[in-house]
Design a protein around this motif. Structure first.
Motif, short mmCIF file in Angstrom:
data_model
loop_
_atom_site.label_atom_id
_atom_site.label_comp_id
_atom_site.label_asym_id
_atom_site.label_seq_id
_atom_site.Cartn_x
_atom_site.Cartn_y
_atom_site.Cartn_z
N GLU A 21 8.02 -0.44 2.54
CA GLU A 21 7.00 0.58 2.33
C GLU A 21 7.52 1.95 2.76
N GLY A 22 7.34 2.93 1.89
CA GLY A 22 7.72 4.30 2.21
C GLY A 22 9.19 4.61 2.04
N SER A 80 0.83 -1.19 0.00
CA SER A 80 0.00 0.00 0.00
C SER A 80 0.86 1.25 0.00
N HIS A 81 0.39 2.26 -0.71
CA HIS A 81 1.09 3.52 -0.73
C HIS A 81 0.84 4.26 0.56
N PRO A 82 1.89 4.68 1.28
CA PRO A 82 1.67 5.37 2.54
C PRO A 82 1.00 6.72 2.32
N SER A 83 0.04 7.03 3.16
CA SER A 83 -0.63 8.31 3.04
C SER A 83 0.24 9.40 3.65
N THR A 84 0.07 10.60 3.16
CA THR A 84 0.82 11.73 3.69
C THR A 84 -0.01 12.99 3.62
N SER A 85 0.12 13.81 4.61
CA SER A 85 -0.60 15.09 4.62
C SER A 85 0.36 16.26 4.44
N VAL A 86 1.62 15.95 4.09
CA VAL A 86 2.61 17.00 3.92
C VAL A 86 2.39 17.70 2.59
N THR A 87 2.25 19.02 2.61
CA THR A 87 2.05 19.77 1.39
C THR A 87 3.39 20.01 0.70
N ARG A 88 3.32 20.40 -0.57
CA ARG A 88 4.55 20.71 -1.31
C ARG A 88 5.31 21.84 -0.63
N THR A 89 4.58 22.82 -0.11
CA THR A 89 5.23 23.96 0.56
C THR A 89 5.94 23.50 1.82
N GLY A 119 5.31 3.67 -3.99
CA GLY A 119 5.02 3.52 -2.56
C GLY A 119 6.02 2.69 -1.80
N TRP A 120 7.06 2.18 -2.47
CA TRP A 120 8.07 1.35 -1.82
C TRP A 120 9.34 1.33 -2.66
N SER A 121 10.41 0.87 -2.04
CA SER A 121 11.66 0.68 -2.77
C SER A 121 12.47 -0.40 -2.05
N PHE A 122 13.51 -0.90 -2.74
CA PHE A 122 14.35 -1.94 -2.18
C PHE A 122 15.40 -1.36 -1.24
N VAL A 123 15.53 -1.96 -0.05
CA VAL A 123 16.51 -1.56 0.95
C VAL A 123 17.30 -2.80 1.35
N PHE A 124 18.61 -2.64 1.50
CA PHE A 124 19.45 -3.74 1.96
C PHE A 124 19.05 -4.12 3.38
N ARG A 174 12.31 5.80 0.14
CA ARG A 174 12.48 6.70 -1.00
C ARG A 174 13.77 7.49 -0.79
N TRP A 175 14.07 8.40 -1.68
CA TRP A 175 15.38 9.05 -1.66
C TRP A 175 15.65 9.78 -0.36
N ASP A 176 14.66 10.45 0.23
CA ASP A 176 14.89 11.22 1.46
C ASP A 176 14.58 10.43 2.72
N ARG A 177 14.09 9.20 2.56
CA ARG A 177 13.89 8.28 3.68
C ARG A 177 14.48 6.94 3.25
N PRO A 178 15.79 6.84 3.22
CA PRO A 178 16.45 5.71 2.56
C PRO A 178 16.11 4.34 3.12
N GLU A 179 15.79 4.26 4.42
CA GLU A 179 15.37 2.99 5.01
C GLU A 179 13.89 2.99 5.36
N GLY A 180 13.15 3.92 4.82
CA GLY A 180 11.72 4.00 5.06
C GLY A 180 11.37 4.99 6.15
N PRO A 181 10.12 5.05 6.58
CA PRO A 181 9.70 5.99 7.62
C PRO A 181 10.56 5.88 8.86
N GLY A 182 10.93 7.04 9.39
CA GLY A 182 11.79 7.08 10.56
C GLY A 182 13.25 7.30 10.22
N SER A 183 13.63 7.12 8.96
CA SER A 183 15.00 7.41 8.52
C SER A 183 15.00 8.74 7.77
N SER A 184 16.18 9.31 7.60
CA SER A 184 16.27 10.60 6.92
C SER A 184 17.61 10.73 6.20
N ALA A 185 17.55 11.28 5.00
CA ALA A 185 18.77 11.56 4.26
C ALA A 185 19.46 12.83 4.75
#
Length: 344
Positions: free
Chosen positions: A167-168, A42-51, A137-142, A170-181
């Motif tokens: 799930e979740g 499932s694609h994670p929902s988000t309420s973060v706006t572009r701004t 909505g997802w990507s491969f993580v080691f 992506r480039w700015d969350r390399p290991e998913g939610p809770g991680s940060s680039a």
């Protein structure tokens, strides 16, 4: 979550994770196609706006004008022929490295290092660009970079069970939610597809390198050397690239200092001033893959070069300067990045 630059050995998994898998696949990367037909993520929902997102990214992004003018700092590669390819006895026969052939190229320019998280953040903050990994909505993580619970809850692709479809991620969350680039701003951006790399290139007024350009630049002026710096992997005992040490994929002894990605410019440059053209992350090239092992993939399959932090000579020795592989254009993972080129 495990830091991408961890400095202590870490097993990939406990026995019940079943990472033995089938016989080695052609490459250490995974393909989205390998999970077709399995249960949906499932694609994670988000309420973060572009701004809001632009504001958050701007706090750690590189200066926009500096990023967009990166062509001013590209390395100049002179016109002329070089010998491309390899007859190495341990080359991967299906990859199409051989025969060695002379290739004559016009002069061109190329990034000395891969595009970083901070640089990609500047692009997304200004344009609002959404990557393909975000659309999926997802990507491969080691797997060894993940918490145990996340690792076990995420799907494993057949043939490369050290990957997890997270799930979740992506480039700015390399290991998913809770991680940060943000805490690895100078690392190469990952989880980017061919389309994502081309969009960034267009924004900068550059392009992806052709495969022959990539190899000529990576050779650094050396003729038929095995690596970008010569014929020894660790000259004088010095590590020159970020690859796997130990028993792949179960244990990495981290002799080079890194489990996941390393910051760009972590290792000495080659003779042309090119950094990390061996290991760290695979790099997209513009060429379509027309031969070899990736013929099992369908659709738009492109060349990638350089190998990654997961390469090991027992499985994937594609950190050699002539080594090559192919992957589907939409594929993104935690070990694929890119650098840009342009005509001189």
């Amino acid at each position: 979550m495990t830091d991408a630059g961890a400095s202590a050995p870490l097993p990939l998994s406990s026995p019940e994770d079943d990472t033995s898998g089938p016989a080695p696949a052609p490459c250490c990367a995974a393909a989205r196609e390998s999970l077709d037909g399995t249960e949906d993520v499932s694609h994670p929902s988000t309420s973060v706006t572009r701004t809001d997102r632009a504001r958050d990214l701007a706090a750690w992004a590189a200066p926009t004008e500096q990023v967009r003018s990166r062509a001013d700092h590209a390395v100049s590669i002179p016109a002329g022929p070089f010998r491309m390819g390899s007859e190495d006895s341990d080359r991967n026969p299906g990859d199409g490295e051989s025969p060695v052939r002379a290739v004559d190229l016009p002069a061109f320019r190329i990034d000395p290092a891969c595009v970083t998280n901070a640089e990609f953040a500047a692009f997304v903050a200004e344009t609002g660009y959404v990557t393909e990994a975000e659309d999926f909505g997802w990507s491969f993580v080691f797997g060894a970079l993940l918490d145990k619970d996340v690792r076990r809850a995420s799907r494993k692709p057949p043939g490369t069970p050290w990957w997890r479809a997270v799930e979740g991620a992506r480039w700015d969350r390399p290991e998913g939610p809770g991680s940060s680039a943000a805490d690895r701003a100078d690392h190469p951006v990952v989880h980017v597809s061919l389309r994502d790399a081309e969009a960034f290139a267009s924004w900068c007024g550059m392009r992806l390198p052709q495969e022959a350009e990539w190899e000529k630049a990576a050779r650094g002026g050396l003729d038929q050397a095995r690596y970008a710096w010569g014929d020894e992997l660790t000259p004088g005992g010095e590590h020159r690239c970020n690859i796997w040490q130990g028993a792949f994929p179960v244990r990495n002894t981290l002799e080079d200092g890194f489990l996941g990605t390393a910051p760009v410019r972590s290792f000495p440059p080659n003779g042309y001033g090119m950094y990390e053209v061996a290991g760290n992350v695979w790099e997209w090239c513009s060429d379509r893959w027309t031969t070899g092992q990736a013929s099992s993939l369908t659709g738009d399959v492109r060349v990638m070069r350089g190998g990654s932090y997961l390469c090991h000579d027992s499985y994937c020795n594609r950190y050699r300067v002539a080594a090559r592989s192919g992957t589907a254009a939409e594929d993104a993972s935690g070990n694929k990045g890119f650098r840009l080129a342009m005509d001189a």
